[in-house]
Design a protein around this motif. Structure first.
Motif, PDB file in Angstrom:
ATOM      1  N   ALA A   1       0.820  -1.210   0.000  1.00 22.37           N
ATOM      2  CA  ALA A   1       0.000   0.000   0.000  1.00 22.37           C
ATOM      3  C   ALA A   1       0.857   1.265   0.000  1.00 22.37           C
ATOM      4  O   ALA A   1       0.456   2.292  -0.529  1.00 22.37           O
ATOM      5  CB  ALA A   1      -0.930  -0.001   1.210  1.00 22.37           C
ATOM      6  N   ASN A   2       2.051   1.181   0.588  1.00 17.93           N
ATOM      7  CA  ASN A   2       2.928   2.351   0.705  1.00 17.93           C
ATOM      8  C   ASN A   2       4.105   2.330  -0.263  1.00 17.93           C
ATOM      9  O   ASN A   2       4.889   3.274  -0.286  1.00 17.93           O
ATOM     10  CB  ASN A   2       3.470   2.454   2.129  1.00 17.93           C
ATOM     11  CG  ASN A   2       2.386   2.747   3.126  1.00 17.93           C
ATOM     12  OD1 ASN A   2       1.475   3.523   2.852  1.00 17.93           O
ATOM     13  ND2 ASN A   2       2.464   2.112   4.283  1.00 17.93           N
ATOM     14  N   GLU A   3       4.224   1.275  -1.047  1.00 18.78           N
ATOM     15  CA  GLU A   3       5.407   1.115  -1.899  1.00 18.78           C
ATOM     16  C   GLU A   3       5.572   2.243  -2.915  1.00 18.78           C
ATOM     17  O   GLU A   3       6.679   2.760  -3.101  1.00 18.78           O
ATOM     18  CB  GLU A   3       5.352  -0.238  -2.618  1.00 18.78           C
ATOM     19  CG  GLU A   3       6.638  -0.574  -3.324  1.00 18.78           C
ATOM     20  CD  GLU A   3       6.636  -2.005  -3.833  1.00 18.78           C
ATOM     21  OE1 GLU A   3       7.734  -2.475  -4.181  1.00 18.78           O
ATOM     22  OE2 GLU A   3       5.565  -2.647  -3.886  1.00 18.78           O
ATOM     23  N   ALA A   4       4.501   2.652  -3.562  1.00 17.56           N
ATOM     24  CA  ALA A   4       4.591   3.711  -4.579  1.00 17.56           C
ATOM     25  C   ALA A   4       5.051   5.032  -3.952  1.00 17.56           C
ATOM     26  O   ALA A   4       5.925   5.713  -4.495  1.00 17.56           O
ATOM     27  CB  ALA A   4       3.259   3.890  -5.290  1.00 17.56           C
ATOM     28  N   ALA A   5       4.489   5.383  -2.810  1.00 19.63           N
ATOM     29  CA  ALA A   5       4.876   6.616  -2.129  1.00 19.63           C
ATOM     30  C   ALA A   5       6.324   6.548  -1.665  1.00 19.63           C
ATOM     31  O   ALA A   5       7.080   7.532  -1.778  1.00 19.63           O
ATOM     32  CB  ALA A   5       3.949   6.877  -0.939  1.00 19.63           C
ATOM     33  N   PHE A   6       6.732   5.400  -1.153  1.00 19.80           N
ATOM     34  CA  PHE A   6       8.099   5.195  -0.686  1.00 19.80           C
ATOM     35  C   PHE A   6       9.083   5.345  -1.848  1.00 19.80           C
ATOM     36  O   PHE A   6      10.070   6.084  -1.756  1.00 19.80           O
ATOM     37  CB  PHE A   6       8.202   3.794  -0.054  1.00 19.80           C
ATOM     38  CG  PHE A   6       9.504   3.494   0.616  1.00 19.80           C
ATOM     39  CD1 PHE A   6       9.695   3.794   1.952  1.00 19.80           C
ATOM     40  CD2 PHE A   6      10.534   2.886  -0.079  1.00 19.80           C
ATOM     41  CE1 PHE A   6      10.891   3.496   2.583  1.00 19.80           C
ATOM     42  CE2 PHE A   6      11.732   2.582   0.540  1.00 19.80           C
ATOM     43  CZ  PHE A   6      11.911   2.895   1.881  1.00 19.80           C
ATOM     44  N   ASP A   7       8.801   4.663  -2.957  1.00 22.17           N
ATOM     45  CA  ASP A   7       9.684   4.725  -4.125  1.00 22.17           C
ATOM     46  C   ASP A   7       9.757   6.138  -4.697  1.00 22.17           C
ATOM     47  O   ASP A   7      10.821   6.602  -5.103  1.00 22.17           O
ATOM     48  CB  ASP A   7       9.226   3.743  -5.205  1.00 22.17           C
ATOM     49  CG  ASP A   7       9.418   2.291  -4.794  1.00 22.17           C
ATOM     50  OD1 ASP A   7      10.182   2.026  -3.836  1.00 22.17           O
ATOM     51  OD2 ASP A   7       8.788   1.422  -5.428  1.00 22.17           O
ATOM     52  N   ARG A   8       8.618   6.821  -4.715  1.00 21.86           N
ATOM     53  CA  ARG A   8       8.590   8.198  -5.205  1.00 21.86           C
ATOM     54  C   ARG A   8       9.440   9.102  -4.305  1.00 21.86           C
ATOM     55  O   ARG A   8      10.193   9.959  -4.784  1.00 21.86           O
ATOM     56  CB  ARG A   8       7.156   8.706  -5.287  1.00 21.86           C
ATOM     57  CG  ARG A   8       7.034  10.083  -5.911  1.00 21.86           C
ATOM     58  CD  ARG A   8       5.575  10.518  -6.121  1.00 21.86           C
ATOM     59  NE  ARG A   8       4.751  10.397  -4.925  1.00 21.86           N
ATOM     60  CZ  ARG A   8       3.802   9.467  -4.737  1.00 21.86           C
ATOM     61  NH1 ARG A   8       3.537   8.587  -5.677  1.00 21.86           N
ATOM     62  NH2 ARG A   8       3.108   9.430  -3.624  1.00 21.86           N
ATOM     63  N   ALA A   9       9.366   8.902  -3.003  1.00 19.91           N
ATOM     64  CA  ALA A   9      10.157   9.693  -2.065  1.00 19.91           C
ATOM     65  C   ALA A   9      11.652   9.455  -2.285  1.00 19.91           C
ATOM     66  O   ALA A   9      12.450  10.399  -2.266  1.00 19.91           O
ATOM     67  CB  ALA A   9       9.768   9.362  -0.628  1.00 19.91           C
ATOM     68  N   VAL A  10      12.039   8.201  -2.512  1.00 21.65           N
ATOM     69  CA  VAL A  10      13.452   7.895  -2.767  1.00 21.65           C
ATOM     70  C   VAL A  10      13.922   8.617  -4.028  1.00 21.65           C
ATOM     71  O   VAL A  10      15.001   9.237  -4.047  1.00 21.65           O
ATOM     72  CB  VAL A  10      13.684   6.368  -2.891  1.00 21.65           C
ATOM     73  CG1 VAL A  10      15.101   6.063  -3.375  1.00 21.65           C
ATOM     74  CG2 VAL A  10      13.424   5.681  -1.561  1.00 21.65           C
ATOM     75  N   GLU A  11      13.119   8.588  -5.080  1.00 26.84           N
ATOM     76  CA  GLU A  11      13.487   9.264  -6.331  1.00 26.84           C
ATOM     77  C   GLU A  11      13.591  10.777  -6.137  1.00 26.84           C
ATOM     78  O   GLU A  11      14.504  11.414  -6.670  1.00 26.84           O
ATOM     79  CB  GLU A  11      12.483   8.939  -7.436  1.00 26.84           C
ATOM     80  CG  GLU A  11      12.537   7.500  -7.896  1.00 26.84           C
ATOM     81  CD  GLU A  11      13.913   7.086  -8.397  1.00 26.84           C
ATOM     82  OE1 GLU A  11      14.562   7.881  -9.116  1.00 26.84           O
ATOM     83  OE2 GLU A  11      14.355   5.977  -8.062  1.00 26.84           O
ATOM     84  N   GLU A  12      12.660  11.347  -5.377  1.00 28.27           N
ATOM     85  CA  GLU A  12      12.680  12.788  -5.145  1.00 28.27           C
ATOM     86  C   GLU A  12      13.885  13.209  -4.305  1.00 28.27           C
ATOM     87  O   GLU A  12      14.499  14.251  -4.567  1.00 28.27           O
ATOM     88  CB  GLU A  12      11.376  13.238  -4.496  1.00 28.27           C
ATOM     89  CG  GLU A  12      10.196  13.165  -5.447  1.00 28.27           C
ATOM     90  CD  GLU A  12       8.863  13.465  -4.789  1.00 28.27           C
ATOM     91  OE1 GLU A  12       8.831  13.740  -3.563  1.00 28.27           O
ATOM     92  OE2 GLU A  12       7.845  13.410  -5.492  1.00 28.27           O
ATOM     93  N   VAL A  13      14.240  12.422  -3.310  1.00 30.00           N
ATOM     94  CA  VAL A  13      15.412  12.730  -2.489  1.00 30.00           C
ATOM     95  C   VAL A  13      16.687  12.610  -3.335  1.00 30.00           C
ATOM     96  O   VAL A  13      17.580  13.461  -3.242  1.00 30.00           O
ATOM     97  CB  VAL A  13      15.475  11.821  -1.240  1.00 30.00           C
ATOM     98  CG1 VAL A  13      16.812  11.945  -0.522  1.00 30.00           C
ATOM     99  CG2 VAL A  13      14.336  12.153  -0.293  1.00 30.00           C
ATOM    100  N   ALA A  14      16.778  11.590  -4.165  1.00 35.72           N
ATOM    101  CA  ALA A  14      17.936  11.431  -5.042  1.00 35.72           C
ATOM    102  C   ALA A  14      18.045  12.605  -6.014  1.00 35.72           C
ATOM    103  O   ALA A  14      19.142  13.134  -6.243  1.00 35.72           O
ATOM    104  CB  ALA A  14      17.858  10.113  -5.800  1.00 35.72           C
TER     105      ALA A  14
END
Length: 88
Positions: free
Chosen positions: A40-53
């Protein structure tokens, strides 16, 4: 600060995309408290990692220094020596 996040600026050779991505992942893990998010949280988590990078890339592109670049091998040896002195 998370101990696994390493300084990446002003090194020779420069930080790789993989190193920046790994630091972004560690940062998001620390903030969220998830080592691995639920589906349920995977998309938000992955998006956050991409944004931080992406933010890290922009930061490195905008930073300037007059200090000479540090050598990765020398810094690794210093870290090993500090660890040896600390933990025996």
């Amino acid at each position: 600060m998370c101990r696994n996040i390493k300084t990446l600026f002003n090194f020779e050779p420069p930080a790789t995309d993989a190193e920046i991505q790994a630091s972004a992942l560690q940062f998001v893990r620390k903030l969220s408290g998830f080592n691995r998010p639920s589906q349920a949280n995977e998309a938000a988590f992955d998006r956050a990692v991409e944004e931080v990078a992406a933010a890290a890339h922009r930061l490195f592109a905008s930073l300037h220094t007059h200090a000479p670049s540090r050598d990765r091998a020398v810094e690794a040896e210093k870290a090993k020596e500090r660890s040896r002195l600390r933990f025996g």
